[in-house]
Design a protein around this motif. Sequence first.
Motif, PDB file in Angstrom:
ATOM      1  N   THR A  72      58.986 -88.645 -29.635  1.00 24.71           N
ATOM      2  CA  THR A  72      58.503 -87.607 -30.453  1.00 24.71           C
ATOM      3  C   THR A  72      57.575 -87.925 -31.412  1.00 24.71           C
ATOM      4  OG1 THR A  72      60.387 -87.526 -31.986  1.00 24.71           O
ATOM      5  CG2 THR A  72      60.858 -86.307 -29.948  1.00 24.71           C
ATOM      6  N   TRP A  73      57.043 -86.997 -32.107  1.00 26.56           N
ATOM      7  CA  TRP A  73      56.320 -87.531 -33.198  1.00 26.56           C
ATOM      8  C   TRP A  73      56.622 -86.296 -34.309  1.00 26.56           C
ATOM      9  CZ3 TRP A  73      52.466 -84.534 -36.191  1.00 26.56           C
ATOM     10  CH2 TRP A  73      52.099 -84.914 -37.181  1.00 26.56           C
ATOM     11  N   ASN A  74      57.274 -86.391 -35.145  1.00 18.16           N
ATOM     12  CA  ASN A  74      57.916 -85.421 -36.115  1.00 18.16           C
ATOM     13  C   ASN A  74      58.459 -84.044 -35.420  1.00 18.16           C
ATOM     14  OD1 ASN A  74      56.973 -86.617 -38.551  1.00 18.16           O
ATOM     15  ND2 ASN A  74      55.039 -85.405 -38.384  1.00 18.16           N
ATOM     16  N   GLY A  75      59.241 -84.784 -34.386  1.00 21.65           N
ATOM     17  CA  GLY A  75      59.775 -83.723 -33.514  1.00 21.65           C
ATOM     18  C   GLY A  75      59.380 -83.304 -32.343  1.00 21.65           C
ATOM     19  N   HIS A  76      57.956 -83.258 -32.259  1.00 19.10           N
ATOM     20  CA  HIS A  76      57.108 -82.847 -31.183  1.00 19.10           C
ATOM     21  C   HIS A  76      57.099 -83.771 -29.908  1.00 19.10           C
ATOM     22  CE1 HIS A  76      55.276 -79.470 -33.564  1.00 19.10           C
ATOM     23  NE2 HIS A  76      55.581 -80.445 -34.723  1.00 19.10           N
ATOM     24  N   VAL A  77      57.485 -83.394 -28.851  1.00 21.56           N
ATOM     25  CA  VAL A  77      57.915 -84.289 -27.803  1.00 21.56           C
ATOM     26  C   VAL A  77      56.597 -84.682 -26.953  1.00 21.56           C
ATOM     27  CG1 VAL A  77      58.729 -84.217 -25.294  1.00 21.56           C
ATOM     28  CG2 VAL A  77      60.030 -83.336 -27.299  1.00 21.56           C
ATOM     29  N   PHE A  78      56.409 -86.088 -26.545  1.00 26.40           N
ATOM     30  CA  PHE A  78      55.242 -86.480 -25.990  1.00 26.40           C
ATOM     31  C   PHE A  78      55.242 -86.084 -24.425  1.00 26.40           C
ATOM     32  CE2 PHE A  78      55.061 -89.370 -29.323  1.00 26.40           C
ATOM     33  CZ  PHE A  78      54.166 -89.987 -29.288  1.00 26.40           C
ATOM     34  N   MET A  79      54.278 -85.074 -23.950  1.00 22.60           N
ATOM     35  CA  MET A  79      54.563 -84.596 -22.847  1.00 22.60           C
ATOM     36  C   MET A  79      53.373 -84.859 -21.646  1.00 22.60           C
ATOM     37  SD  MET A  79      57.125 -82.429 -22.402  1.00 22.60           S
ATOM     38  CE  MET A  79      56.729 -81.401 -21.139  1.00 22.60           C
ATOM     39  N   LYS A  98      67.819 -94.626 -28.715  1.00 16.97           N
ATOM     40  CA  LYS A  98      67.918 -93.294 -29.186  1.00 16.97           C
ATOM     41  C   LYS A  98      67.584 -93.647 -30.833  1.00 16.97           C
ATOM     42  CE  LYS A  98      71.477 -91.930 -26.231  1.00 16.97           C
ATOM     43  NZ  LYS A  98      72.875 -91.157 -25.937  1.00 16.97           N
ATOM     44  N   GLY A  99      66.684 -92.676 -31.313  1.00 15.64           N
ATOM     45  CA  GLY A  99      66.324 -92.689 -32.713  1.00 15.64           C
ATOM     46  C   GLY A  99      65.410 -93.937 -33.209  1.00 15.64           C
ATOM     47  N   GLY A 100      64.935 -94.584 -32.022  1.00 13.81           N
ATOM     48  CA  GLY A 100      64.320 -95.971 -32.375  1.00 13.81           C
ATOM     49  C   GLY A 100      62.723 -95.506 -32.616  1.00 13.81           C
ATOM     50  N   ALA A 101      62.259 -96.282 -33.698  1.00 12.92           N
ATOM     51  CA  ALA A 101      60.928 -96.547 -33.784  1.00 12.92           C
ATOM     52  C   ALA A 101      60.109 -96.545 -32.827  1.00 12.92           C
ATOM     53  CB  ALA A 101      60.749 -97.450 -35.003  1.00 12.92           C
ATOM     54  N   MET A 102      58.933 -95.885 -32.644  1.00 14.94           N
ATOM     55  CA  MET A 102      57.901 -96.144 -31.430  1.00 14.94           C
ATOM     56  C   MET A 102      56.760 -96.762 -32.266  1.00 14.94           C
ATOM     57  SD  MET A 102      58.181 -92.493 -29.759  1.00 14.94           S
ATOM     58  CE  MET A 102      56.958 -92.543 -28.854  1.00 14.94           C
ATOM     59  N   ARG A 103      56.404 -97.826 -31.144  1.00 15.25           N
ATOM     60  CA  ARG A 103      55.156 -98.486 -31.885  1.00 15.25           C
ATOM     61  C   ARG A 103      54.712 -99.468 -30.658  1.00 15.25           C
ATOM     62  NH1 ARG A 103      59.665-102.434 -34.179  1.00 15.25           N
ATOM     63  NH2 ARG A 103      59.636-104.068 -32.740  1.00 15.25           N
ATOM     64  N   CYS A 107      50.580 -92.354 -38.306  1.00 10.92           N
ATOM     65  CA  CYS A 107      51.339 -91.775 -37.252  1.00 10.92           C
ATOM     66  C   CYS A 107      52.865 -92.372 -37.141  1.00 10.92           C
ATOM     67  CB  CYS A 107      50.664 -91.560 -35.933  1.00 10.92           C
ATOM     68  SG  CYS A 107      49.425 -90.419 -35.997  1.00 10.92           S
ATOM     69  N   MET A 108      52.932 -93.616 -37.597  1.00  4.62           N
ATOM     70  CA  MET A 108      53.872 -94.634 -37.045  1.00  4.62           C
ATOM     71  C   MET A 108      55.453 -93.835 -37.626  1.00  4.62           C
ATOM     72  SD  MET A 108      52.598 -98.509 -37.200  1.00  4.62           S
ATOM     73  CE  MET A 108      54.163 -99.175 -36.774  1.00  4.62           C
ATOM     74  N   GLU A 109      55.191 -93.713 -39.021  1.00  5.93           N
ATOM     75  CA  GLU A 109      56.409 -92.839 -39.291  1.00  5.93           C
ATOM     76  C   GLU A 109      57.101 -91.906 -38.850  1.00  5.93           C
ATOM     77  OE1 GLU A 109      58.238 -91.581 -43.785  1.00  5.93           O
ATOM     78  OE2 GLU A 109      56.007 -92.132 -43.398  1.00  5.93           O
ATOM     79  N   GLY A 110      56.255 -90.958 -38.060  1.00  6.33           N
ATOM     80  CA  GLY A 110      56.790 -90.021 -37.384  1.00  6.33           C
ATOM     81  C   GLY A 110      57.191 -90.172 -36.071  1.00  6.33           C
ATOM     82  N   MET A 111      56.791 -91.419 -35.385  1.00  9.92           N
ATOM     83  CA  MET A 111      57.121 -91.662 -33.799  1.00  9.92           C
ATOM     84  C   MET A 111      58.361 -92.481 -33.680  1.00  9.92           C
ATOM     85  SD  MET A 111      53.533 -92.776 -32.358  1.00  9.92           S
ATOM     86  CE  MET A 111      53.069 -94.212 -33.052  1.00  9.92           C
TER      87      MET A 111
END
Length: 246
Positions: free
Chosen positions: A222-229, A241-246, A209-213
């Motif tokens: 987001t993950w592949n554009g899907h917002v964490f809600m 902004k535009g930062g990798a999430m880990r 999942c890391m590449e898409g987060m």
Amino acid sequence: PLTMSPSAIELLENLIADLEGKLNLAPGADLLVAEADKGIGKPQTQKTKQNSKKKQPNNENKNSGKKGKNDVDENIPEICKLEFKVGLITKVWVHPDADKLYCEEIDCGEEGGPRQIASGLRLHYSEEEMLGKRVLVVANLKAKNLVGFKSHGMVLCAAETKEDGSEKVEFVEPPMGAPLGEVVTFEGLPPPTPLSASQVEKKKVFAACMEGMKTNDECVGTWNGHVFMTTAGPCKGRSVKGGAMR
């Protein structure tokens, strides 16, 4: 005529009595009649029936045991196999044996009490800044020993590389109205169906999942554009902004 001595007759009678006792026959009973009445000579059939009766419940138990967490639909998005929970850091201290680690207690609204988690954030937050932070906890990861401290999960952050080559790291934070323990959903995707921690590790789900987060242009996770809600709104960072999430 052939005659038998009294001792020979007595010996024969004793042998017959002994045989009758072993076969549970009444004295003088007809052997063929007794076999028909008692079912003697059919032990193989009885054992076969007993074995078939024993095997049947075992097969039923095996079939019924196939249902559970491993029945998760493999076709659902990988991110839906992870469990991100809303948490609150209630205690924080410096790891005594690691220069970059904090040890935290994080309330995730769970019956067992706060989770203990270690995070490599000493270069990015002071203890005072850590305490009281609302965070996202990746909750279905296997516990790991980090320099002697057992960490039960991880906190989710966003990172970017600055012009001088150093890294900026900040929490991806749930909104204030989201209750502790709420499981994050993903806009436009099915509800999460988390795998067990052992399955997450075996199938390398988090790594997949890391590449898409990433955070978007509004610092929203987001993950592949899907917002964490959450029920109170999206989860977001403060400035990355535009930062990798880990």
